[in-house]
Design an enzyme around this catalytic site. Structure first.
Site, PDB file in Angstrom:
ATOM      1  N   THR A 130       0.899  -1.079  -0.033  1.00  0.00           N
ATOM      2  CA  THR A 130      -0.163  -0.068   0.297  1.00  0.00           C
ATOM      3  C   THR A 130       0.678   0.874   0.002  1.00  0.00           C
ATOM      4  O   THR A 130       2.376   1.365   0.245  1.00  0.00           O
ATOM      5  CB  THR A 130      -0.611   0.059   1.887  1.00  0.00           C
ATOM      6  OG1 THR A 130      -0.838   1.206   1.686  1.00  0.00           O
ATOM      7  CG2 THR A 130       0.001  -0.263   2.635  1.00  0.00           C
ATOM      8  N   ASP A 131       0.106   2.462  -0.780  1.00  0.00           N
ATOM      9  CA  ASP A 131       1.005   3.588  -0.173  1.00  0.00           C
ATOM     10  C   ASP A 131       0.962   4.211   1.223  1.00  0.00           C
ATOM     11  O   ASP A 131       1.439   4.806   1.341  1.00  0.00           O
ATOM     12  CB  ASP A 131       0.495   4.757  -1.572  1.00  0.00           C
ATOM     13  CG  ASP A 131      -0.938   5.189  -1.165  1.00  0.00           C
ATOM     14  OD1 ASP A 131      -2.048   4.249   0.056  1.00  0.00           O
ATOM     15  OD2 ASP A 131      -1.633   6.165  -2.064  1.00  0.00           O
ATOM     16  N   GLU A 132       0.079   3.142   2.447  1.00  0.00           N
ATOM     17  CA  GLU A 132       0.297   4.597   3.483  1.00  0.00           C
ATOM     18  C   GLU A 132       1.616   3.833   3.731  1.00  0.00           C
ATOM     19  O   GLU A 132       1.646   4.070   4.963  1.00  0.00           O
ATOM     20  CB  GLU A 132      -1.146   3.526   3.843  1.00  0.00           C
ATOM     21  CG  GLU A 132      -2.249   3.288   3.388  1.00  0.00           C
ATOM     22  CD  GLU A 132      -3.891   3.608   3.854  1.00  0.00           C
ATOM     23  OE1 GLU A 132      -3.733   3.244   5.515  1.00  0.00           O
ATOM     24  OE2 GLU A 132      -4.639   2.882   3.710  1.00  0.00           O
ATOM     25  N   TYR A 155      -1.672  -0.971  11.367  1.00  0.00           N
ATOM     26  CA  TYR A 155      -2.130  -1.507   9.443  1.00  0.00           C
ATOM     27  C   TYR A 155      -0.547  -1.178   8.472  1.00  0.00           C
ATOM     28  O   TYR A 155       0.268  -2.137   7.883  1.00  0.00           O
ATOM     29  CB  TYR A 155      -3.182  -0.839   9.150  1.00  0.00           C
ATOM     30  CG  TYR A 155      -2.898  -0.864   7.070  1.00  0.00           C
ATOM     31  CD1 TYR A 155      -3.273  -2.391   7.179  1.00  0.00           C
ATOM     32  CD2 TYR A 155      -2.995  -0.192   6.476  1.00  0.00           C
ATOM     33  CE1 TYR A 155      -3.084  -2.704   5.557  1.00  0.00           C
ATOM     34  CE2 TYR A 155      -3.152  -0.254   5.321  1.00  0.00           C
ATOM     35  CZ  TYR A 155      -3.112  -1.543   4.358  1.00  0.00           C
ATOM     36  OH  TYR A 155      -3.042  -1.883   3.262  1.00  0.00           O
ATOM     37  N   LYS A 159       2.270  -3.102   7.235  1.00  0.00           N
ATOM     38  CA  LYS A 159       2.802  -3.324   5.875  1.00  0.00           C
ATOM     39  C   LYS A 159       4.040  -3.002   5.748  1.00  0.00           C
ATOM     40  O   LYS A 159       4.824  -3.122   4.414  1.00  0.00           O
ATOM     41  CB  LYS A 159       2.049  -2.547   4.796  1.00  0.00           C
ATOM     42  CG  LYS A 159       0.246  -3.087   4.866  1.00  0.00           C
ATOM     43  CD  LYS A 159      -0.400  -4.643   3.856  1.00  0.00           C
ATOM     44  CE  LYS A 159      -0.285  -4.552   2.952  1.00  0.00           C
ATOM     45  NZ  LYS A 159      -0.269  -5.792   2.891  1.00  0.00           N
TER      46      LYS A 159
HETATM   47  P1  NAD Z   1      -9.035  -7.472   2.111  1.00  0.00           P
HETATM   48  O1  NAD Z   1      -9.863  -7.604   3.208  1.00  0.00           O
HETATM   49  O2  NAD Z   1     -10.519  -7.330   1.266  1.00  0.00           O
HETATM   50  O3  NAD Z   1      -8.728  -9.076   1.817  1.00  0.00           O
HETATM   51  C1  NAD Z   1      -7.604  -9.792   2.925  1.00  0.00           C
HETATM   52  C2  NAD Z   1      -7.832 -11.199   2.408  1.00  0.00           C
HETATM   53  O4  NAD Z   1      -6.696 -11.953   3.271  1.00  0.00           O
HETATM   54  C3  NAD Z   1      -9.451 -12.184   2.916  1.00  0.00           C
HETATM   55  O5  NAD Z   1      -9.943 -13.517   2.236  1.00  0.00           O
HETATM   56  C4  NAD Z   1      -9.149 -12.900   4.225  1.00  0.00           C
HETATM   57  O6  NAD Z   1      -9.844 -13.853   4.506  1.00  0.00           O
HETATM   58  C5  NAD Z   1      -7.562 -12.924   4.002  1.00  0.00           C
HETATM   59  N1  NAD Z   1      -6.658 -13.736   4.969  1.00  0.00           N
HETATM   60  C6  NAD Z   1      -6.263 -12.524   6.144  1.00  0.00           C
HETATM   61  N2  NAD Z   1      -5.540 -12.915   6.824  1.00  0.00           N
HETATM   62  C7  NAD Z   1      -5.278 -14.413   7.212  1.00  0.00           C
HETATM   63  C8  NAD Z   1      -4.096 -15.572   6.681  1.00  0.00           C
HETATM   64  N3  NAD Z   1      -3.961 -14.889   8.158  1.00  0.00           N
HETATM   65  N4  NAD Z   1      -4.350 -16.102   6.082  1.00  0.00           N
HETATM   66  C9  NAD Z   1      -4.718 -16.333   4.852  1.00  0.00           C
HETATM   67  N5  NAD Z   1      -5.436 -15.822   4.933  1.00  0.00           N
HETATM   68  C10 NAD Z   1      -5.873 -14.304   5.497  1.00  0.00           C
HETATM   69  O7  NAD Z   1      -8.383  -6.980   1.779  1.00  0.00           O
HETATM   70  P2  NAD Z   1      -8.136  -6.839   0.521  1.00  0.00           P
HETATM   71  O8  NAD Z   1      -8.836  -5.233   0.644  1.00  0.00           O
HETATM   72  O9  NAD Z   1      -8.604  -6.967  -0.677  1.00  0.00           O
HETATM   73  O10 NAD Z   1      -6.847  -5.952   0.140  1.00  0.00           O
HETATM   74  C11 NAD Z   1      -5.609  -7.093  -0.173  1.00  0.00           C
HETATM   75  C12 NAD Z   1      -4.015  -6.752  -0.422  1.00  0.00           C
HETATM   76  O11 NAD Z   1      -3.895  -5.109  -0.390  1.00  0.00           O
HETATM   77  C13 NAD Z   1      -3.651  -6.988   1.438  1.00  0.00           C
HETATM   78  O12 NAD Z   1      -2.289  -6.801   1.168  1.00  0.00           O
HETATM   79  C14 NAD Z   1      -3.422  -5.173   1.126  1.00  0.00           C
HETATM   80  O13 NAD Z   1      -2.770  -4.810   2.560  1.00  0.00           O
HETATM   81  C15 NAD Z   1      -3.722  -4.085  -0.407  1.00  0.00           C
HETATM   82  N6  NAD Z   1      -4.024  -2.574  -0.290  1.00  0.00           N
HETATM   83  C16 NAD Z   1      -5.389  -2.986   0.052  1.00  0.00           C
HETATM   84  C17 NAD Z   1      -5.498  -1.497  -0.550  1.00  0.00           C
HETATM   85  C18 NAD Z   1      -7.459  -1.399  -0.474  1.00  0.00           C
HETATM   86  O14 NAD Z   1      -7.576  -0.504  -1.137  1.00  0.00           O
HETATM   87  N7  NAD Z   1      -8.132  -2.270  -0.619  1.00  0.00           N
HETATM   88  C19 NAD Z   1      -4.785  -0.474  -1.096  1.00  0.00           C
HETATM   89  C20 NAD Z   1      -3.827  -0.660  -1.082  1.00  0.00           C
HETATM   90  C21 NAD Z   1      -3.068  -2.391  -0.849  1.00  0.00           C
HETATM   91  P1  TYD Z   2     -10.843   3.910   4.195  1.00  0.00           P
HETATM   92  O1  TYD Z   2     -11.826   2.964   3.424  1.00  0.00           O
HETATM   93  O2  TYD Z   2     -11.066   2.869   5.681  1.00  0.00           O
HETATM   94  O3  TYD Z   2      -9.460   3.568   3.100  1.00  0.00           O
HETATM   95  P2  TYD Z   2      -7.804   4.284   3.494  1.00  0.00           P
HETATM   96  O4  TYD Z   2      -7.322   4.922   5.716  1.00  0.00           O
HETATM   97  O5  TYD Z   2      -6.968   2.788   4.000  1.00  0.00           O
HETATM   98  O6  TYD Z   2      -7.534   5.202   3.175  1.00  0.00           O
HETATM   99  O7  TYD Z   2     -11.160   5.424   4.156  1.00  0.00           O
HETATM  100  C1  TYD Z   2     -11.095   6.221   2.944  1.00  0.00           C
HETATM  101  C2  TYD Z   2     -10.634   6.960   3.721  1.00  0.00           C
HETATM  102  O8  TYD Z   2     -11.975   7.721   4.302  1.00  0.00           O
HETATM  103  C3  TYD Z   2     -10.118   8.140   5.071  1.00  0.00           C
HETATM  104  O9  TYD Z   2      -9.091   9.134   4.507  1.00  0.00           O
HETATM  105  C4  TYD Z   2     -10.762   7.832   5.967  1.00  0.00           C
HETATM  106  C5  TYD Z   2     -12.412   7.990   5.338  1.00  0.00           C
HETATM  107  N1  TYD Z   2     -13.610   7.120   6.038  1.00  0.00           N
HETATM  108  C6  TYD Z   2     -14.446   8.351   6.593  1.00  0.00           C
HETATM  109  O10 TYD Z   2     -14.436   9.360   6.360  1.00  0.00           O
HETATM  110  N2  TYD Z   2     -15.869   7.392   6.685  1.00  0.00           N
HETATM  111  C7  TYD Z   2     -15.341   6.442   6.908  1.00  0.00           C
HETATM  112  O11 TYD Z   2     -16.899   6.068   8.216  1.00  0.00           O
HETATM  113  C8  TYD Z   2     -14.855   5.850   6.843  1.00  0.00           C
HETATM  114  C9  TYD Z   2     -14.135   4.087   6.623  1.00  0.00           C
HETATM  115  C10 TYD Z   2     -12.976   5.918   6.385  1.00  0.00           C
END
Ligand code: NAD
Ligand code: TYD
Length: 353
Positions: A130-132, A155, A159
């Site tokens: 993630t960019d975070e 989180y 990461k």
């Molecule tokens: P998600 O939370 O939707 O899915 C995570 C999956 O991992 C789930 O299916 C869960 O069951 C599985 N999991 C969790 N713990 C586990 C374990 N101990 N063993 C096996 N499986 C396990 O997450 P996502 O949004 O699909 O994100 C996927 C990846 O992308 C993550 O690594 C996250 O850090 C990264 N990422 C996500 C975003 C975003 O916007 N969603 C942005 C940047 C990076």
């Molecule tokens: P989120 O989807 O939790 O992603 P991330 O924190 O990883 O960026 O949140 C996106 C943005 O929206 C973040 O600035 C927090 C804000 N947010 C709200 O304002 N209300 C909400 O209920 C949630 C879940 C997030």
């Protein structure tokens, strides 16, 4: 002919990746290794159950023995590692699972690769990150691949730690790794605790739309399918040992995202946009809330020719349609355990949702 082990393939991005790749590469075989936490949903990969090049193993990536068995049985060429605890709010309520899965789970997978791969030729460990990890930007500037890590939440700290570990395996053991750090994804199959699906469902149900602080925080939004295309490109053509930033060229203030969702829901359901916007409720800010994320994706664009294809407006419209048309997927989540969990955890913050 490749064997691809996908971790976290029942989650949001992992399931979109599998739904795209399993059909596109019929000669490759895919195994989805997922613990099925609250965020994993077998319905998200239901359409793959009939595919002969897809299988599923319910495994915790922290379980060394189970991971080793999967490696022995499947002998993957590529490990595409999505599995993680992924929600910032949950990491604030309780960080331990984040450190266990995101750091120790990643370590377990890296050790399996190091121990089981007799040669590293044609092998790849791909960490989806993630960019975070870069922390927060002010009003100006972008995250580059060289930006120093400065994570704010448990989180993003977990990461960042796992990214460092992946890089250490490259430098120390020569393990062939790649990392991509992407911005906020949105699209089908996203668990409705993240901003966009939460707002869509609350708007459809006439519930409050909780915006943290003043809603001025900025995120860059990447449609999940564009992200999955980028991962395929980086895995195939990216350089070993390198990091690639992936962004959507769609920087937005949260309040503008939420109003765009309100208007898209109004359009799709033929309701008055003003009525839906009136559900917006400003609530107490998230602790340690990063102000702005913005990505410089010029490396992946120039080196590999990737570009995000989906505009924010069309991506939001598609996402709203998807949630409207997948009530079975939504209803299984919105009731039961998740409902109880949000009442307890967000209730302590004095927020209802
Ligand atoms: P998600 O939370 O939707 O899915 C995570 C999956 O991992 C789930 O299916 C869960 O069951 C599985 N999991 C969790 N713990 C586990 C374990 N101990 N063993 C096996 N499986 C396990 O997450 P996502 O949004 O699909 O994100 C996927 C990846 O992308 C993550 O690594 C996250 O850090 C990264 N990422 C996500 C975003 C975003 O916007 N969603 C942005 C940047 C990076
Ligand atoms: P989120 O989807 O939790 O992603 P991330 O924190 O990883 O960026 O949140 C996106 C943005 O929206 C973040 O600035 C927090 C804000 N947010 C709200 O304002 N209300 C909400 O209920 C949630 C879940 C997030």
């Amino acid at each position: 002919m490749k064997r691809i082990l996908v971790t976290g393939g029942s989650g949001f991005i992992g399931s979109n990746f599998l739904n795209l790749a399993v059909g596109r590469f019929p000669k490759w075989t895919f195994i989805n290794v997922d613990k099925l936490t609250y965020a994993g949903n077998p319905l998200s990969t239901q359409s793959l159950n009939a595919a002969t090049n897809y299988s599923f193993e319910r495994v915790d990536i922290c379980d060394e023995t189970a991971v080793r068995e999967v490696f022995l049985k499947f002998d993957p060429h590529w490990v595409i590692h999505f599995a993680a605890e992924s929600h910032v709010d949950r990491s604030i309520f309780g960080p331990r699972d984040f450190l266990e899965t995101n750091v120790m789970g990643t370590l377990t997978l890296l050790e399996a690769c190091r121990g089981q791969w007799s040669s590293f030729d044609d092998r790849l460990f791909y960490h989806v990150s993630t960019d975070e990890v870069y922390g927060s930007l002010g009003a100006e500037g972008l995250f580059h691949e060289t930006t120093a890590y400065d994570p704010s939440s448990p989180y993003s700290a977990s990461k960042a730690a796992s990214d460092h570990l992946v890089r250490a395996y490259y430098r120390t053991y020569g393990l062939p790794v790649k990392i991509s750090n992407c911005s906020n994804n949105y699209g089908p199959y996203q668990f409705p605790e993240k901003l966009i699906p939460l707002m869509i469902l609350n708007a459809l149900e006439g519930r409050p739309l909780p915006v943290y602080g003043t809603g001025e925080n900025v995120r860059d939004w990447l449609y999940v399918e564009d992200h999955c295309e980028a991962i395929l490109m980086v895995a195939d053509k990216g350089k070993i040992g390198q990091t690639y930033n992936i962004g959507g060229r769609a920087e937005k203030k949260n309040i503008d995202v939420v109003t765009a969702v309100c208007d898209a829901v109004a359009k799709a359901t033929k309701r008055d946009p003003g009525d839906i916007r009136s559900l917006i409720t400003f609530v107490k800010d998230r602790p340690g809330h990063d102000f702005r994320y913005a990505i410089d994706s010029s490396k992946v664009e120039k080196e590999l020719g990737w570009r995000p294809r989906v505009t924010f407006a069309s991506g939001i419209a598609e996402t709203v349609d998807w949630y409207l048309n997948h009530r079975d997927w939504v209803d299984g989540i919105r009731t039961g355990e998740y409902k109880k969990w949000i009442e307890v955890n967000y209730g302590q913050r004095g927020q209802s949702r």
